[in-house]
Design a protein around this motif. Structure first.
Motif, PDB file in Angstrom:
ATOM      1  N   ARG A   1       0.853  -1.189   0.000  1.00  0.00           N
ATOM      2  CA  ARG A   1       0.000   0.000   0.000  1.00  0.00           C
ATOM      3  C   ARG A   1       0.890   1.241   0.000  1.00  0.00           C
ATOM      4  NH1 ARG A   1      -5.157  -0.009   3.936  1.00  0.00           N
ATOM      5  NH2 ARG A   1      -5.276  -2.026   2.855  1.00  0.00           N
ATOM      6  N   GLU A   2       0.525   2.229  -0.821  1.00  0.00           N
ATOM      7  CA  GLU A   2       1.341   3.436  -0.933  1.00  0.00           C
ATOM      8  C   GLU A   2       0.473   4.680  -0.797  1.00  0.00           C
ATOM      9  OE1 GLU A   2       3.182   3.923  -4.752  1.00  0.00           O
ATOM     10  OE2 GLU A   2       1.297   3.761  -5.849  1.00  0.00           O
ATOM     11  N   LEU A   3       1.101   5.734  -0.303  1.00  0.00           N
ATOM     12  CA  LEU A   3       0.412   7.017  -0.177  1.00  0.00           C
ATOM     13  C   LEU A   3       0.192   7.619  -1.555  1.00  0.00           C
ATOM     14  CD1 LEU A   3      -0.611   9.442   1.554  1.00  0.00           C
ATOM     15  CD2 LEU A   3       1.728  10.349   1.345  1.00  0.00           C
ATOM     16  N   VAL A   4      -1.030   8.058  -1.799  1.00  0.00           N
ATOM     17  CA  VAL A   4      -1.349   8.785  -3.029  1.00  0.00           C
ATOM     18  C   VAL A   4      -1.331  10.285  -2.746  1.00  0.00           C
ATOM     19  CG1 VAL A   4      -3.085   9.198  -4.806  1.00  0.00           C
ATOM     20  CG2 VAL A   4      -2.736   6.879  -3.910  1.00  0.00           C
ATOM     21  N   ALA A   5      -2.083  10.702  -1.731  1.00  0.00           N
ATOM     22  CA  ALA A   5      -2.146  12.120  -1.392  1.00  0.00           C
ATOM     23  C   ALA A   5      -2.718  12.268   0.009  1.00  0.00           C
ATOM     24  CB  ALA A   5      -3.015  12.883  -2.397  1.00  0.00           C
ATOM     25  N   ALA A   6      -2.337  13.352   0.661  1.00  0.00           N
ATOM     26  CA  ALA A   6      -2.822  13.637   2.011  1.00  0.00           C
ATOM     27  C   ALA A   6      -3.041  15.122   2.148  1.00  0.00           C
ATOM     28  CB  ALA A   6      -1.826  13.147   3.057  1.00  0.00           C
ATOM     29  N   ILE A   7      -3.999  15.497   2.994  1.00  0.00           N
ATOM     30  CA  ILE A   7      -4.299  16.906   3.215  1.00  0.00           C
ATOM     31  C   ILE A   7      -4.678  17.109   4.669  1.00  0.00           C
ATOM     32  CG2 ILE A   7      -6.743  16.636   2.558  1.00  0.00           C
ATOM     33  CD1 ILE A   7      -6.486  19.446   1.219  1.00  0.00           C
ATOM     34  N   PHE A   8      -4.193  18.194   5.264  1.00  0.00           N
ATOM     35  CA  PHE A   8      -4.531  18.508   6.641  1.00  0.00           C
ATOM     36  C   PHE A   8      -5.926  19.136   6.696  1.00  0.00           C
ATOM     37  CE2 PHE A   8      -0.626  17.434   8.593  1.00  0.00           C
ATOM     38  CZ  PHE A   8       0.364  17.698   7.664  1.00  0.00           C
ATOM     39  N   THR A   9      -6.564  19.003   7.841  1.00  0.00           N
ATOM     40  CA  THR A   9      -7.896  19.586   7.986  1.00  0.00           C
ATOM     41  C   THR A   9      -7.844  21.064   8.352  1.00  0.00           C
ATOM     42  OG1 THR A   9      -7.962  18.723  10.234  1.00  0.00           O
ATOM     43  CG2 THR A   9      -9.063  17.428   8.539  1.00  0.00           C
ATOM     44  N   THR A  10      -6.672  21.553   8.749  1.00  0.00           N
ATOM     45  CA  THR A  10      -6.490  22.987   8.951  1.00  0.00           C
ATOM     46  C   THR A  10      -5.446  23.474   7.958  1.00  0.00           C
ATOM     47  OG1 THR A  10      -4.822  22.606  10.636  1.00  0.00           O
ATOM     48  CG2 THR A  10      -7.085  22.903  11.384  1.00  0.00           C
ATOM     49  N   GLY A  11      -5.639  24.679   7.454  1.00  0.00           N
ATOM     50  CA  GLY A  11      -4.730  25.170   6.434  1.00  0.00           C
ATOM     51  C   GLY A  11      -4.976  24.476   5.114  1.00  0.00           C
ATOM     52  N   SER A  12      -4.021  24.568   4.219  1.00  0.00           N
ATOM     53  CA  SER A  12      -4.215  24.007   2.885  1.00  0.00           C
ATOM     54  C   SER A  12      -3.069  23.093   2.470  1.00  0.00           C
ATOM     55  CB  SER A  12      -4.375  25.126   1.862  1.00  0.00           C
ATOM     56  OG  SER A  12      -3.231  25.958   1.878  1.00  0.00           O
ATOM     57  N   ASN A  13      -2.229  22.742   3.434  1.00  0.00           N
ATOM     58  CA  ASN A  13      -1.085  21.908   3.082  1.00  0.00           C
ATOM     59  C   ASN A  13      -1.518  20.515   2.643  1.00  0.00           C
ATOM     60  OD1 ASN A  13       0.665  23.947   3.660  1.00  0.00           O
ATOM     61  ND2 ASN A  13       1.285  23.151   5.659  1.00  0.00           N
ATOM     62  N   SER A  14      -0.871  20.057   1.601  1.00  0.00           N
ATOM     63  CA  SER A  14      -1.135  18.723   1.097  1.00  0.00           C
ATOM     64  C   SER A  14       0.168  18.157   0.541  1.00  0.00           C
ATOM     65  CB  SER A  14      -2.211  18.741   0.014  1.00  0.00           C
ATOM     66  OG  SER A  14      -1.812  19.564  -1.063  1.00  0.00           O
ATOM     67  N   ASN A  15       0.219  16.853   0.403  1.00  0.00           N
ATOM     68  CA  ASN A  15       1.379  16.250  -0.244  1.00  0.00           C
ATOM     69  C   ASN A  15       0.932  15.053  -1.077  1.00  0.00           C
ATOM     70  OD1 ASN A  15       1.757  13.729   1.584  1.00  0.00           O
ATOM     71  ND2 ASN A  15       1.691  15.420   3.023  1.00  0.00           N
ATOM     72  N   TYR A  16       1.765  14.717  -2.048  1.00  0.00           N
ATOM     73  CA  TYR A  16       1.425  13.707  -3.039  1.00  0.00           C
ATOM     74  C   TYR A  16       2.552  12.701  -3.223  1.00  0.00           C
ATOM     75  CZ  TYR A  16      -2.259  16.968  -4.399  1.00  0.00           C
ATOM     76  OH  TYR A  16      -3.357  17.793  -4.404  1.00  0.00           O
ATOM     77  N   GLY A  17       2.154  11.484  -3.598  1.00  0.00           N
ATOM     78  CA  GLY A  17       3.151  10.527  -4.029  1.00  0.00           C
ATOM     79  C   GLY A  17       3.761  10.978  -5.347  1.00  0.00           C
ATOM     80  N   ASP A  18       5.012  10.628  -5.561  1.00  0.00           N
ATOM     81  CA  ASP A  18       5.716  11.101  -6.755  1.00  0.00           C
ATOM     82  C   ASP A  18       5.023  10.683  -8.049  1.00  0.00           C
ATOM     83  OD1 ASP A  18       9.055  10.670  -5.351  1.00  0.00           O
ATOM     84  OD2 ASP A  18       7.639  12.340  -5.244  1.00  0.00           O
ATOM     85  N   SER A  19       4.419   9.519  -8.053  1.00  0.00           N
ATOM     86  CA  SER A  19       3.852   8.996  -9.289  1.00  0.00           C
ATOM     87  C   SER A  19       2.561   9.702  -9.705  1.00  0.00           C
ATOM     88  CB  SER A  19       3.587   7.500  -9.148  1.00  0.00           C
ATOM     89  OG  SER A  19       2.660   7.252  -8.113  1.00  0.00           O
ATOM     90  N   VAL A  20       1.974  10.493  -8.818  1.00  0.00           N
ATOM     91  CA  VAL A  20       0.699  11.140  -9.165  1.00  0.00           C
ATOM     92  C   VAL A  20       0.803  12.662  -9.192  1.00  0.00           C
ATOM     93  CG1 VAL A  20      -0.544   9.196  -8.133  1.00  0.00           C
ATOM     94  CG2 VAL A  20      -0.224  11.311  -6.808  1.00  0.00           C
ATOM     95  N   LYS A  21       1.949  13.202  -8.842  1.00  0.00           N
ATOM     96  CA  LYS A  21       2.110  14.659  -8.830  1.00  0.00           C
ATOM     97  C   LYS A  21       1.800  15.244 -10.206  1.00  0.00           C
ATOM     98  CE  LYS A  21       5.495  15.017  -5.091  1.00  0.00           C
ATOM     99  NZ  LYS A  21       6.908  15.300  -4.733  1.00  0.00           N
TER     100      LYS A  21
END
Length: 118
Positions: A45-65
């Motif tokens: 299992r790999e991370l695709v994307a994540a987002i915090f519930t406060t602010g707008s920070n998010s991050n993505y797996g390299d393969s889906v950026k």
């Protein structure tokens, strides 16, 4: 505790788009972040994307950026994953996940199948 219910999976052609949704309900603790993971047959299992519930920070797996976009509606306790320019290698079961405060305990949805094929 609560539950996560995903929707929006299915079959798409290469180059096509799909949008996944996940609704969180019944959690008594506050949600720290919301994310999407995926697992293809025979792979971890790999991370695709994540987002915090406060602010707008998010991050993505390299393969889906540059192709996928995560967003959330705090009021609706819903996280979305807009998937564009889909590739056959995006085929996997996609899982919604949340982490709850204060211990960052992680919960998982049941998963939704995404298949990219012509």
């Amino acid at each position: 505790q609560g539950q996560l219910v995903e929707s929006g999976g299915g079959l798409a052609q290469p180059g096509g788009s799909l949008k996944l949704s996940c609704v969180a309900s019944g959690f008594t603790n506050s949600i720290y972040d919301m994310s999407w993971y995926r697992q293809a047959p025979g792979k971890e299992r790999e991370l695709v994307a994540a987002i915090f519930t406060t602010g707008s920070n998010s991050n993505y797996g390299d393969s889906v950026k540059g192709r996928f976009t995560i967003s959330r509606d705090i009021v609706k306790k819903t996280v979305y994953l807009q998937m564009n320019s889909l590739r056959p290698e995006d085929t996997a079961v996609y899982y919604c996940s949340v982490r709850l405060l204060p211990l960052l305990t992680r919960y998982w949805g049941q998963g939704t199948q995404v298949t990219v094929s012509s």
